[in-house]
Design an enzyme around this catalytic site. Structure first.
Site, PDB file in Angstrom:
ATOM      1  N   MET A  28      10.458   3.185   2.637  1.00 37.79           N
ATOM      2  CA  MET A  28       9.982   3.762   3.893  1.00 37.79           C
ATOM      3  C   MET A  28       9.697   2.674   4.925  1.00 37.79           C
ATOM      4  O   MET A  28       9.972   2.831   6.112  1.00 37.79           O
ATOM      5  CB  MET A  28       8.730   4.614   3.635  1.00 37.79           C
ATOM      6  CG  MET A  28       8.324   5.477   4.801  1.00 37.79           C
ATOM      7  SD  MET A  28       9.649   6.566   5.351  1.00 37.79           S
ATOM      8  CE  MET A  28       9.195   8.117   4.588  1.00 37.79           C
ATOM      9  N   LYS A  37     -30.437   2.415 -12.045  1.00 39.96           N
ATOM     10  CA  LYS A  37     -30.543   2.381 -13.502  1.00 39.96           C
ATOM     11  C   LYS A  37     -31.930   2.805 -13.989  1.00 39.96           C
ATOM     12  O   LYS A  37     -32.044   3.478 -15.018  1.00 39.96           O
ATOM     13  CB  LYS A  37     -30.212   0.969 -13.989  1.00 39.96           C
ATOM     14  CG  LYS A  37     -29.920   0.931 -15.470  1.00 39.96           C
ATOM     15  CD  LYS A  37     -29.335  -0.398 -15.905  1.00 39.96           C
ATOM     16  CE  LYS A  37     -29.078  -0.383 -17.403  1.00 39.96           C
ATOM     17  NZ  LYS A  37     -28.562  -1.677 -17.884  1.00 39.96           N
ATOM     18  N   PHE A  84     -27.331  -8.612  -8.818  1.00 36.82           N
ATOM     19  CA  PHE A  84     -26.019  -8.659  -9.465  1.00 36.82           C
ATOM     20  C   PHE A  84     -25.362  -7.278  -9.426  1.00 36.82           C
ATOM     21  O   PHE A  84     -25.971  -6.291  -9.794  1.00 36.82           O
ATOM     22  CB  PHE A  84     -26.166  -9.146 -10.908  1.00 36.82           C
ATOM     23  CG  PHE A  84     -24.854  -9.160 -11.641  1.00 36.82           C
ATOM     24  CD1 PHE A  84     -23.811  -9.979 -11.203  1.00 36.82           C
ATOM     25  CD2 PHE A  84     -24.646  -8.342 -12.736  1.00 36.82           C
ATOM     26  CE1 PHE A  84     -22.592  -9.980 -11.864  1.00 36.82           C
ATOM     27  CE2 PHE A  84     -23.427  -8.348 -13.404  1.00 36.82           C
ATOM     28  CZ  PHE A  84     -22.395  -9.160 -12.954  1.00 36.82           C
ATOM     29  N   GLN A  85     -24.128  -7.233  -8.968  1.00 34.86           N
ATOM     30  CA  GLN A  85     -23.359  -5.993  -8.839  1.00 34.86           C
ATOM     31  C   GLN A  85     -24.058  -4.948  -7.984  1.00 34.86           C
ATOM     32  O   GLN A  85     -23.935  -3.744  -8.212  1.00 34.86           O
ATOM     33  CB  GLN A  85     -22.992  -5.435 -10.222  1.00 34.86           C
ATOM     34  CG  GLN A  85     -22.024  -6.377 -10.933  1.00 34.86           C
ATOM     35  CD  GLN A  85     -21.355  -5.760 -12.130  1.00 34.86           C
ATOM     36  OE1 GLN A  85     -21.935  -4.943 -12.818  1.00 34.86           O
ATOM     37  NE2 GLN A  85     -20.127  -6.185 -12.393  1.00 34.86           N
ATOM     38  N   GLU A 106     -11.038   1.748 -11.661  1.00 30.68           N
ATOM     39  CA  GLU A 106     -11.779   2.887 -11.119  1.00 30.68           C
ATOM     40  C   GLU A 106     -10.948   3.706 -10.134  1.00 30.68           C
ATOM     41  O   GLU A 106     -11.106   4.914 -10.018  1.00 30.68           O
ATOM     42  CB  GLU A 106     -13.077   2.425 -10.454  1.00 30.68           C
ATOM     43  CG  GLU A 106     -14.163   1.974 -11.430  1.00 30.68           C
ATOM     44  CD  GLU A 106     -14.033   0.518 -11.840  1.00 30.68           C
ATOM     45  OE1 GLU A 106     -13.053  -0.139 -11.444  1.00 30.68           O
ATOM     46  OE2 GLU A 106     -14.924   0.036 -12.563  1.00 30.68           O
TER      47      GLU A 106
HETATM   48  C1  LIG Z   1      -1.899   1.439  -0.440  1.00 30.66           C
HETATM   49  C2  LIG Z   1      -0.806   1.463   0.560  1.00 30.66           C
HETATM   50  N1  LIG Z   1      -0.362   0.293   1.109  1.00 30.66           N
HETATM   51  C3  LIG Z   1       0.639   0.300   2.013  1.00 30.66           C
HETATM   52  C4  LIG Z   1       1.214   1.473   2.409  1.00 30.66           C
HETATM   53  C5  LIG Z   1       2.335   1.461   3.437  1.00 30.66           C
HETATM   54  N2  LIG Z   1       3.577   1.991   2.836  1.00 30.66           N
HETATM   55  C6  LIG Z   1       3.988   3.258   3.013  1.00 30.66           C
HETATM   56  S1  LIG Z   1       5.389   3.618   2.171  1.00 30.66           S
HETATM   57  C7  LIG Z   1       5.493   2.030   1.598  1.00 30.66           C
HETATM   58  C8  LIG Z   1       6.623   1.620   0.701  1.00 30.66           C
HETATM   59  C9  LIG Z   1       6.694   2.404  -0.546  1.00 30.66           C
HETATM   60  O1  LIG Z   1       7.701   1.865  -1.366  1.00 30.66           O
HETATM   61  P1  LIG Z   1       8.160   2.579  -2.680  1.00 30.66           P
HETATM   62  O2  LIG Z   1       6.992   2.955  -3.485  1.00 30.66           O
HETATM   63  O3  LIG Z   1       9.178   1.752  -3.356  1.00 30.66           O
HETATM   64  O4  LIG Z   1       8.789   3.948  -2.137  1.00 30.66           O
HETATM   65  P2  LIG Z   1      10.163   4.184  -1.341  1.00 30.66           P
HETATM   66  O5  LIG Z   1       9.803   4.344   0.105  1.00 30.66           O
HETATM   67  O6  LIG Z   1      11.055   3.035  -1.597  1.00 30.66           O
HETATM   68  O7  LIG Z   1      10.675   5.466  -1.904  1.00 30.66           O
HETATM   69  C10 LIG Z   1       4.428   1.256   2.069  1.00 30.66           C
HETATM   70  C11 LIG Z   1       4.262  -0.163   1.791  1.00 30.66           C
HETATM   71  C12 LIG Z   1       0.711   2.663   1.833  1.00 30.66           C
HETATM   72  N3  LIG Z   1       1.173   3.873   2.179  1.00 30.66           N
HETATM   73  N4  LIG Z   1      -0.276   2.639   0.909  1.00 30.66           N
END
Ligand SMILES: Cc1ncc(C[n+]2csc(CCOP(=O)(O)OP(=O)(O)O)c2C)c(N)n1
Ligand SMILES: [Mg+2]
Lengths: 180, 591
Positions: free
Chosen positions: B486, B170, B120-121, B58
């Site tokens: 990052m 529903k 349920f759900q 979803e």
């Molecule tokens: C759902 C979610 N969980 C955690 C984060 C924290 N976060 C921000 S950037 C990142 C790493 C992203 O890694 P990647 O997709 O390999 O991109 P890169 O920075 O290596 O280009 C994380 C864990 C987030 N933004 N969104």
């Protein structure tokens, strides 16, 4: 500036805070109070007092009165945030109107005998509190007024055997012929 | 009693939902079935006006609808079941709320008599999604359904756009009631978004702009949301005033990146010239942006000497983070039109030659420079090549979240609005792939590319299956640095290079994975392979997973370190280990 290493810009602000009373006219529909309260808790605003009731003269409208404390910028935010909710018709900052009357009702239970009992009655009289329940060892007083008067009365009852207090929270209305 | 059996407006709740879709011009619905929406799926089965796109999760439906909405200007529509279907939608709803994307999400609910029984759900969908939506409704009576559905479309798409949820038990879907087409009285009279700006405020703004010595225009997603006309008006205003212009991440494309007045993006990873111009300006015109913390840096040091004009449709955006001098509440396009009109009638282009000279000096610092490498693909280079090789094509770009997202914003030049879909406010990893699905559904013949990271892409990779099923030739261009880059960058800069759980251990073989999904896998490992592989990707008319192996430890610069002001940016050539350590005032953590 010394701050822990962080991806956020940590800033402390020490702007002085103010207390404001807001009147909020809302469509009376399920969940509307939850929306208002959720806004305050979700965004970290203070609620000092909150009352809500359907207003009689206009159908399906409720009036929520909120007393809140914050910096002037936060108070302005709160008003805008309330105003943009779909079921909110109007938000009036009663404190800014400069002419609002605020009242609260409290019921105050005091238990004791002898001199304390006499003193409690004497003070109640001075505060125009009414006795609405009495036993040989207790009274329940009803007192109406602004919040500080009620707090003062409660403080005075404390050494005289205060048992419990039930307060309604603040209701507010403007002086003069105009409505909100 | 009158006989209602031949009244065409008598229908079941489920039929009303499909009918309302049709009445609101909905052509595509993104969804996933379940017990509490089966009556609606039954209606969908028996008609052909609305096409249903079956996702694999979803969350994918939600982001696909966001991509669809952002690339078309129309609301994205989602249909999911109760309980887990609804809770899986919380992320995209919140994402859409933060980025002001119009979504209409229909959730199934357990029958009214079971609500509150932990059936349920069952979950408290309106309770859970209340802070994740602009508004939501639980419909308990089939005769309220038409009104609520019409109001839902109206609320989602007007004012500051946003997501809405209509929760339909529903039994209400089965019940028969009276439908009516959309009408004005369907909407709360308390909901009256303001579109037109105050004339006096606009005049004040024009007077300020006309007397500016060091002006800047700073725009955001609001200009995009207002529609293509707003971007045209913005371009005319830039032309008429001769002012420099920068934009937030969300606003890219409103003014063309190739335009002479373009400074590049501003903010934490914005260009030096954009941030310096913001810092030193004397008049700032902010249009449809909200001064968020990635933009302002330290608020007490943000553009200290400027008068600020702020155009926004949402009064709560005004004075939220930064105090402004001339607020104008209204729709960006509408106000820009009026502002331009008054400016042309009453003002002349101010002489700001000296300001442009100053800006030229900042530009000369070349803050997006990076050293070239013939052996390893640098991520910046990869985006530049992708940009060059797709230039002039009918291209839409989505992204995931991380370094690759910032590099995409820095190095891919957007010429038009609605071409750039990224998760700005919430920063949702896993946004880009399903968003690309949504964009491709709306624009079947266009080139749709998700610039992805190796970590992010795995969050919603199952939607490749959706792309294959619906023959959506999306291109997933993974900048594979084998790190959550990052996160790794912050750990290097702020946490003593202790790379706690930011290495992408056990990455799948993306080429084989593509094969498993029945799409095409490509890989590039050397700069000399890159152009050929990108051209191949573009030529393939099927979904592609492109594993672009890039330098693992590259950092994203320039950057405003935490706790610093715009004029304290860290530029790439200065970012030696020592300078970096000094720039980050939590110094201790770096030792
Ligand atoms: C759902 C979610 N969980 C955690 C984060 C924290 N976060 C921000 S950037 C990142 C790493 C992203 O890694 P990647 O997709 O390999 O991109 P890169 O920075 O290596 O280009 C994380 C864990 C987030 N933004 N969104
Ligand atoms: Mg990565």
């Amino acid at each position: 500036m010394n701050q822990p290493a962080s991806a956020y810009f940590l800033e402390e602000r020490h702007d002085p805070t103010e207390t404001h009373t807001l009147s909020v006219l809302v469509q009376n529909e399920p969940g509307v109070l939850a929306r208002v309260i959720g806004l305050f808790s979700g965004r970290g605003y203070n609620i000092d007092s909150l009352t809500v009731s359907e207003t009689e003269n206009q159908k399906h409208l409720s009036r929520i009165t909120i007393v809140t404390t914050g910096t002037p910028m936060v108070i302005q935010q709160i008003k805008h945030q309330l105003d943009r909710m779909i079921p909110v018709y109007r938000v009036v900052d009663m404190t800014l109107t400069g002419s609002s009357i605020e009242r609260e009702l409290a019921m105050v239970k005091v238990r004791g005998g002898g001199d304390h009992r006499v003193e409690a009655l004497r003070l109640a009289d001075a505060f125009r509190a009414r006795v609405i329940d009495a036993t040989t060892e207790s009274f329940v007083f009803e007192i109406t007024g602004n919040s500080s008067k009620i707090s003062q009365f409660i403080d005075l009852m404390r050494p005289l055997g205060l048992v419990e207090v039930s307060r309604t929270g603040v209701a507010a209305i403007t002086r003069g012929p105009e409505g909100m | 009693m009158t006989d209602k059996s031949h009244d065409p407006n008598q229908m079941t709740g489920a039929a009303m939902i499909v009918r309302a879709f049709i009445d609101h011009g909905v052509q595509h619905v993104f969804g996933y079935p379940g017990g509490a929406v089966l009556p609606i799926y039954d209606e969908i089965f028996q008609q052909s006006e609305v096409e249903h796109i079956l996702v694999r999760h979803e969350q994918g439906a939600g982001h696909a609808a966001e991509g669809y909405a952002r690339s078309t200007g129309k609301p994205g529509v989602v249909l999911v079941t109760s309980g887990p279907g609804a809770t899986n939608m919380v992320t995209p709803l919140t994402d859409a709320l933060m980025d002001s994307i119009p979504l209409v999400c229909i959730t199934g609910q357990v029958p009214t008599h079971l609500i509150g029984n932990d059936a349920f759900q069952e979950c408290d969908t309106v309770g859970i999604t209340r802070p994740a939506t602009k508004h939501n409704w639980l419909v308990r009576d089939v005769n309220d359904l038409a009104r609520v559905l019409h109001e839902a479309f109206y609320v989602a798409t007007t004012g500051r756009p946003g997501p809405v949820v209509v929760d339909v038990p529903k039994d209400v879907q089965f019940a028969t009631g009276t439908y009516h087409p959309p009408r004005k009285s369907d909407v709360h009279i308390s909901y009256t978004p303001r579109v037109k700006g105050d004339e006096n405020q606009i005049r004040k703004a024009v007077a300020m702009l006309a007397n500016a010595k060091r002006p800047v225009i700073y725009t955001g997603g609001g200009v995009i949301n207002s529609g293509p006309e707003a971007s045209q008006l913005l371009r005319q205003l830039v032309e008429a005033t001769g002012f420099p212009i920068t934009s937030t991440l969300m606003g890219l494309g409103a003014y063309p990146a190739s335009g002479p007045n373009w400074l590049g993006m501003l903010g934490m990873h914005g260009t030096y010239e954009a941030n310096m111009t913001m810092h030193d300006c004397d008049v700032m015109l902010c249009v449809g942006a909200r001064f968020d913390d990635r933009i302002t840096g330290r608020t007490d040091a943000f553009s200290p000497g400027s008068k600020k004009i702020h155009i926004d449709i949402d009064p709560s955006s005004i004075n939220k983070n930064i105090r402004v001098d001339v607020p104008i509440i209204g729709d960006a396009g509408n106000v820009l039109g009026d502002l331009l009109h008054v400016f042309k009638a009453e003002a002349r282009k101010p002489d700001i030659k000296a300001w442009w000279q100053q800006i030229a000096q900042w530009r000369a610092r070349n803050s997006l420079s990076y050293r070239k490498n013939n052996d390893i693909i640098l991520p910046q280079y990869a985006i530049q090549r992708l940009f060059e090789l797709t230039r002039g094509k009918d291209t839409y770009i989505t992204t995931e979240v991380g370094q690759h997202q910032m590099w995409a914003a820095q190095f891919y030049g957007f010429e038009e609005p609605h071409r750039w879909m990224t998760s700005g406010g919430l920063g949702t990893m896993g946004y880009g792939l399903p968003a690309a699905v949504g964009v491709q559904v709306a624009h079947p013949d266009s080139l749709v590319i998700d610039i992805a990271g190796d970590a992010s892409v795995q969050m919603t990779i199952q939607e490749m299956s959706t792309a294959v099923q619906f023959e959506l030739p999306i291109k997933i261009f993974i900048l594979n640095n084998q790190y959550m880059g990052m996160v790794r960058q912050w750990q290097q800069l702020l946490h003593g290079n202790r790379l706690s759980h930011s290495y992408s251990e056990a990455l799948p073989d993306f080429v084989k994975l593509a094969d498993a999904y029945g799409c095409v896998g490509l890989q590039a490992t050397k700069p000399s392979d890159l152009d050929g592989a990108i051209k191949e990707m573009i030529a393939i008319k099927r979904p592609v997973l492109f594993d672009c192996r890039v330098a693992a430890l590259e950092n994203c610069f320039p950057m405003i370190p935490s706790g610093k002001a715009h004029n304290e940016m860290l530029l790439p050539e200065e970012a030696t280990d020592e300078a970096t350590a000094k720039a980050f005032s939590g110094g201790k953590a770096l030792v």
